[in-house]
Design a protein around this motif. Structure first.
Motif, short mmCIF file in Angstrom:
data_model
loop_
_atom_site.label_atom_id
_atom_site.label_comp_id
_atom_site.label_asym_id
_atom_site.label_seq_id
_atom_site.Cartn_x
_atom_site.Cartn_y
_atom_site.Cartn_z
N PHE A 255 0.83 -1.21 0.00
CA PHE A 255 0.00 0.00 0.00
C PHE A 255 0.87 1.26 0.00
O PHE A 255 0.61 2.21 -0.74
CB PHE A 255 -0.93 0.02 1.22
CG PHE A 255 -1.67 1.32 1.36
CD1 PHE A 255 -2.85 1.55 0.67
CD2 PHE A 255 -1.16 2.34 2.17
CE1 PHE A 255 -3.52 2.76 0.78
CE2 PHE A 255 -1.81 3.55 2.29
CZ PHE A 255 -3.00 3.77 1.59
N LEU A 256 1.91 1.26 0.83
CA LEU A 256 2.77 2.45 0.93
C LEU A 256 3.48 2.73 -0.39
O LEU A 256 3.58 3.90 -0.81
CB LEU A 256 3.80 2.25 2.05
CG LEU A 256 4.40 3.51 2.64
CD1 LEU A 256 3.35 4.40 3.27
CD2 LEU A 256 5.48 3.15 3.65
N ILE A 257 3.91 1.70 -1.08
CA ILE A 257 4.56 1.87 -2.39
C ILE A 257 3.55 2.39 -3.41
O ILE A 257 3.83 3.34 -4.15
CB ILE A 257 5.21 0.55 -2.86
CG1 ILE A 257 6.43 0.24 -1.98
CG2 ILE A 257 5.59 0.62 -4.34
CD1 ILE A 257 7.01 -1.15 -2.19
N ASP A 258 2.37 1.79 -3.45
CA ASP A 258 1.31 2.25 -4.37
C ASP A 258 0.98 3.71 -4.10
O ASP A 258 0.82 4.51 -5.02
CB ASP A 258 0.04 1.41 -4.22
CG ASP A 258 0.16 0.02 -4.81
OD1 ASP A 258 1.10 -0.23 -5.59
OD2 ASP A 258 -0.70 -0.83 -4.48
N ASP A 259 0.86 4.07 -2.82
CA ASP A 259 0.53 5.43 -2.43
C ASP A 259 1.63 6.40 -2.84
O ASP A 259 1.36 7.51 -3.30
CB ASP A 259 0.29 5.49 -0.92
CG ASP A 259 -0.23 6.83 -0.47
OD1 ASP A 259 -1.32 7.23 -0.93
OD2 ASP A 259 0.44 7.48 0.35
N TYR A 260 2.88 5.98 -2.71
CA TYR A 260 4.01 6.83 -3.12
C TYR A 260 3.93 7.14 -4.62
O TYR A 260 4.09 8.29 -5.03
CB TYR A 260 5.35 6.15 -2.79
CG TYR A 260 6.52 6.94 -3.31
CD1 TYR A 260 6.94 8.09 -2.65
CD2 TYR A 260 7.18 6.58 -4.48
CE1 TYR A 260 7.99 8.86 -3.14
CE2 TYR A 260 8.22 7.33 -4.98
CZ TYR A 260 8.62 8.48 -4.31
OH TYR A 260 9.65 9.24 -4.79
N VAL A 261 3.69 6.14 -5.42
CA VAL A 261 3.63 6.33 -6.87
C VAL A 261 2.42 7.20 -7.25
O VAL A 261 2.53 8.08 -8.10
CB VAL A 261 3.65 4.98 -7.62
CG1 VAL A 261 3.45 5.17 -9.12
CG2 VAL A 261 4.97 4.25 -7.35
#
Length: 147
Positions: free
Chosen positions: A129-135
């Motif tokens: 989730f954190l990676i998706d949110d960053y992108v």
């Protein structure tokens, strides 16, 4: 993660192409004192990259759930004085940190992507989730820069 990796690669490519074709005046222009210039938005993306690279790295070895430390966006923009910084230097820094993040994302496994993160008290997510949110955050701000 294949889709998010491709999306991040494409965003970096488009962002760099746009900035290379932009004038210093266009990048530095501020609509008002309260709004960020395109250079300052890019600086914000650097600060976001720094903080998220640290998060994505530390979660690999810190106790779980990993606790997110927030950062003050506006104060970082002021402290780093992106508005008066050399454009070439901040573009290279933004590109470099995101390529480092991209390398780190490519190394993640299903196990590491499921590492638990505490965003706030009793509010949890995982590394995926954190990676998706960053992108998604990067995409949002690049759209502001490229308008």
């Amino acid at each position: 993660m294949t889709e998010i990796i491709s999306k991040l690669e494409e965003l970096l490519k488009k962002g760099l192409e746009y900035i290379a074709q932009s004038s210093e005046l266009e990048l530095s222009n501020k609509e008002s004192e309260k709004k960020w210039s395109k250079k300052e938005i890019l600086g914000h993306l650097i600060d976001s990259g720094i903080n998220n690279l640290q998060r994505f790295t530390e979660i690999q070895f810190e106790n779980k759930p990993y606790k997110i430390r927030n950062y003050n966006q506006n104060e970082l923009i002021k402290a780093n004085d992106y508005q008066n910084s050399d454009t070439k230097e901040i573009v290279e820094f933004w590109s470099s940190i995101n390529h480092r993040i991209l390398s780190l994302i490519k190394k993640q496994t299903e196990t590491t992507l499921s590492y638990k993160i505490e965003l706030k008290k009793d509010n949890f997510c995982d590394l995926r989730f954190l990676i998706d949110d960053y992108v998604a955050h990067l995409q949002h701000h690049l759209q502001q820069i490229m308008k």
